[in-house]
Write a protein that holds these residues in place. Structure first.
Motif, PDB file in Angstrom:
ATOM      1  N   PHE A 147     -13.289 -15.874   4.354  1.00 34.75           N
ATOM      2  CA  PHE A 147     -13.715 -14.917   5.381  1.00 34.75           C
ATOM      3  C   PHE A 147     -13.093 -15.126   6.757  1.00 34.75           C
ATOM      4  O   PHE A 147     -12.983 -14.166   7.528  1.00 34.75           O
ATOM      5  CB  PHE A 147     -15.245 -14.959   5.529  1.00 34.75           C
ATOM      6  N   LYS A 205     -17.759 -13.268  11.950  1.00 36.91           N
ATOM      7  CA  LYS A 205     -17.598 -13.208  10.502  1.00 36.91           C
ATOM      8  C   LYS A 205     -18.894 -13.503   9.758  1.00 36.91           C
ATOM      9  O   LYS A 205     -19.167 -12.895   8.728  1.00 36.91           O
ATOM     10  CB  LYS A 205     -16.499 -14.183  10.061  1.00 36.91           C
ATOM     11  N   PHE A 206     -19.700 -14.446  10.236  1.00 38.72           N
ATOM     12  CA  PHE A 206     -20.976 -14.686   9.576  1.00 38.72           C
ATOM     13  C   PHE A 206     -21.855 -15.588  10.431  1.00 38.72           C
ATOM     14  O   PHE A 206     -21.407 -16.199  11.407  1.00 38.72           O
ATOM     15  CB  PHE A 206     -20.806 -15.286   8.175  1.00 38.72           C
ATOM     16  N   ASP A 237     -24.700  -5.446  10.598  1.00 40.14           N
ATOM     17  CA  ASP A 237     -23.692  -5.632   9.550  1.00 40.14           C
ATOM     18  C   ASP A 237     -23.195  -7.073   9.543  1.00 40.14           C
ATOM     19  O   ASP A 237     -21.986  -7.348   9.525  1.00 40.14           O
ATOM     20  CB  ASP A 237     -22.527  -4.662   9.756  1.00 40.14           C
ATOM     21  N   LEU A 239     -23.018 -10.882   7.899  1.00 42.23           N
ATOM     22  CA  LEU A 239     -23.123 -11.703   6.694  1.00 42.23           C
ATOM     23  C   LEU A 239     -23.837 -13.004   7.049  1.00 42.23           C
ATOM     24  O   LEU A 239     -23.594 -13.585   8.106  1.00 42.23           O
ATOM     25  CB  LEU A 239     -21.727 -12.006   6.144  1.00 42.23           C
ATOM     26  N   ARG A 260     -31.773 -15.325   0.543  1.00 40.25           N
ATOM     27  CA  ARG A 260     -31.059 -14.603  -0.504  1.00 40.25           C
ATOM     28  C   ARG A 260     -32.002 -13.784  -1.376  1.00 40.25           C
ATOM     29  O   ARG A 260     -31.628 -12.727  -1.914  1.00 40.25           O
ATOM     30  CB  ARG A 260     -30.259 -15.602  -1.342  1.00 40.25           C
ATOM     31  N   GLN A 265     -27.091  -8.604  -1.160  1.00 42.82           N
ATOM     32  CA  GLN A 265     -25.748  -8.221  -0.729  1.00 42.82           C
ATOM     33  C   GLN A 265     -25.379  -8.804   0.628  1.00 42.82           C
ATOM     34  O   GLN A 265     -24.208  -8.954   0.943  1.00 42.82           O
ATOM     35  CB  GLN A 265     -25.628  -6.693  -0.682  1.00 42.82           C
ATOM     36  N   ARG A 266     -26.382  -9.141   1.415  1.00 45.16           N
ATOM     37  CA  ARG A 266     -26.123  -9.585   2.782  1.00 45.16           C
ATOM     38  C   ARG A 266     -26.039 -11.108   2.898  1.00 45.16           C
ATOM     39  O   ARG A 266     -25.514 -11.634   3.877  1.00 45.16           O
ATOM     40  CB  ARG A 266     -27.260  -9.065   3.686  1.00 45.16           C
ATOM     41  N   VAL A 268     -25.035 -14.927   1.277  1.00 44.55           N
ATOM     42  CA  VAL A 268     -24.344 -15.818   0.344  1.00 44.55           C
ATOM     43  C   VAL A 268     -25.089 -17.158   0.374  1.00 44.55           C
ATOM     44  O   VAL A 268     -25.314 -17.729   1.443  1.00 44.55           O
ATOM     45  CB  VAL A 268     -22.871 -16.012   0.729  1.00 44.55           C
ATOM     46  N   ALA A 288     -22.941 -15.536  -4.921  1.00 47.22           N
ATOM     47  CA  ALA A 288     -22.334 -14.521  -4.065  1.00 47.22           C
ATOM     48  C   ALA A 288     -22.201 -13.204  -4.819  1.00 47.22           C
ATOM     49  O   ALA A 288     -22.161 -13.179  -6.057  1.00 47.22           O
ATOM     50  CB  ALA A 288     -20.963 -14.991  -3.590  1.00 47.22           C
ATOM     51  N   VAL A 292     -17.036 -11.078  -3.788  1.00 45.01           N
ATOM     52  CA  VAL A 292     -16.873 -12.374  -3.124  1.00 45.01           C
ATOM     53  C   VAL A 292     -16.666 -13.468  -4.162  1.00 45.01           C
ATOM     54  O   VAL A 292     -15.823 -14.356  -4.001  1.00 45.01           O
ATOM     55  CB  VAL A 292     -18.094 -12.681  -2.237  1.00 45.01           C
TER      56      VAL A 292
END
Length: 473
Positions: A147, A205-206, A237, A239, A260, A265-266, A268, A288, A292
């Protein structure tokens, strides 16, 4: 066409990144000490030894009580049974256990991993969505490789796991810390940081988070905040990388429902058997979404071809044949006893002005020193007094945290813990006397927030505002 290599004595500049400034390769003043110094990749200049690894030579001394490393108490395992199990694997299945395996990991182990995650409310996981890794550390490295580009922003709690910060630095990411308190990551602070990053044009990114029995802070994300953070991730939006090595090691309740489990989907999910079975086997996993997962498998194959087969078979056989749930309960009772010894000793021995968190699971207490003291500067004197801890500076990407230290209670016996805390308290007292003598700080008379007799919920949180109050008018 290849560019001409830079000459010795000149800085080696890489092309500008999409975000941030160009990276400059400094050349040492004495290049003969390392004739390849001008050829290293830019990412190597962010690499440094962690505060924990730097202590290894010290904590191995028998006279030192180590409250530093988070080493599980593997001697509490049924070692004879585990040894026989591994021997039978090699003698009976050597052709499989000693051979190359799949880049995604052994199918049987991935099935059992889904059983483990179900204890934390992840009931929709499929073995096909699981990637086995060499510990969750490799999982975090793989996720970051997939990522993060140089200059990207990674959000992480302040303080944050030192191994994660090393991965992010190696990836040339920019880390933004999000404040915490006694209930874990603060959702309002997360939203504020996201707004600031959006205004600055940063690519986030996350979010990296350890929600349960945080390393190093020892705090746990409260139930209302779990849903709030997932909701923020949806709105922005974002991650979320949920790192959960300690989730089954709670002392007084059933495992918390994973992030999780709230959004497939959001989020990992990173898991590990290092804390609930054996760190030496180095078996972890990533759960994941499909797209991914495919990239993680490709990254694994490029990095190590496949995770070791023998250790995967060993963990799968352990989960199939041993009473692993009962073993986890045994671990939690052992760690609860050591946690209690730590907190009781801190309550009895620490000088006024010292505060700490009170974990209800996991391995760690996060201690804040009296105003003006520096855990990094104090460390040599502590080692001289035969006690070791990890300075708080190692858990921040921006060099802050000097007033904090991490104490780990998972490995020493309770009597060793009490002696270690006694030695540490004496070191802090001497440090306070030195500061008072040289008028470096006005130590005053401090009220220790969170000591016995104070109102519930007033334990000082990591990275929260300074709540130690001088009682002088």
């Amino acid at each position: 066409m290849a560019s001409t290599p830079p000459s010795h004595g000149q800085p080696h500049r890489t092309p500008p990144q999409q975000h941030g400034h160009p990276h400059v390769h400094p050349v040492p003043r004495h290049p003969r000490l390392d004739p390849l110094a001008d050829r290293y990749a830019a990412r190597t200049h962010g690499m440094k030894s962690s505060e924990i690894r730097a202590l290894f030579s010290v904590v191995s001394r028998p006279e030192v009580v180590s409250l530093a490393g988070g080493m599980p108490a593997v001697t509490a395992l049924p070692l004879d049974a585990v040894g026989s199990m591994i021997g039978e694997l090699v003698s009976g299945m050597g052709a499989q256990t000693l051979q190359y395996g799949s880049g995604q990991g052994d199918p049987r182990l991935r099935e059992r991993i889904c059983d483990v995650m179900a204890l934390e409310g992840i009931t929709d996981a499929s073995p096909s969505d699981v990637v086995v890794t060499v510990g969750s550390q490799q999982g975090l490295d793989l996720v970051t490789r997939v990522f993060v580009d140089p200059g990207d922003v990674v959000l992480a709690e302040g303080p944050s796991y030192v191994g994660a910060l090393g991965v992010f630095q190696a990836a040339e990411a920019r880390v933004r810390h999000v404040p915490m308190d006694d209930d874990g990551l603060i959702p309002e602070a997360l939203e504020q940081v996201l707004l600031e990053c959006r205004a600055n044009g940063d690519r986030v990114k996350f979010l990296y988070t350890v929600p349960n029995y945080h390393n190093p802070a020892g705090v746990t994300l409260s139930e209302p905040r779990r849903q709030a953070i997932v909701d923020i991730a949806d709105r922005y939006d974002l991650l979320v990388i949920e790192d959960n090595p300690y989730g089954l090691l709670g002392f007084d309740h059933e495992p918390h429902r994973a992030l999780r489990a709230r959004n497939a989907q959001r989020v990992v999910y990173l898991g590990s058997f290092s804390k609930t079975f054996s760190p030496g086997l180095r078996v972890g996993w990533v759960l994941a979404p499909l797209a991914v997962r495919e990239k993680l498998v490709l990254a694994t194959e490029a990095q190590v071809l496949c995770p070791p087969s023998l250790t995967q078979y060993a963990v799968a056989r352990y989960l199939d044949t041993q009473p692993w749930r009962e073993q986890i309960k045994l671990f939690t009772e052992l760690y609860r006893e050591r946690r209690d010894a730590t907190l009781e000793s801190l309550d009895a021995l620490m000088p006024p002005g010292t505060t700490w968190t009170r974990p209800d699971g996991g391995f760690y207490v996060w201690l804040k020193l009296p105003h003006g003291l520096d855990s990094k500067l104090m460390q040599p004197r502590a080692v001289g007094a035969h006690v070791a801890y990890v300075p708080g500076i190692g858990f921040y990407a921006d060099g802050s945290g000097r007033e904090y230290m991490r104490l780990s209670y998972c490995y020493p016996e309770p009597d060793q813990i009490r002696e270690g805390v006694r030695r540490l308290a004496r070191v802090i007292e001497v440090e306070l006397d030195l500061h008072s003598t040289f008028d470096a700080v006005d130590t005053g008379t401090f009220r220790a927030v969170g000591r016995p007799g104070t109102a519930p919920g007033t334990i000082v949180g990591p990275a929260s505002s300074d709540r130690i109050e001088d009682t002088h008018p």
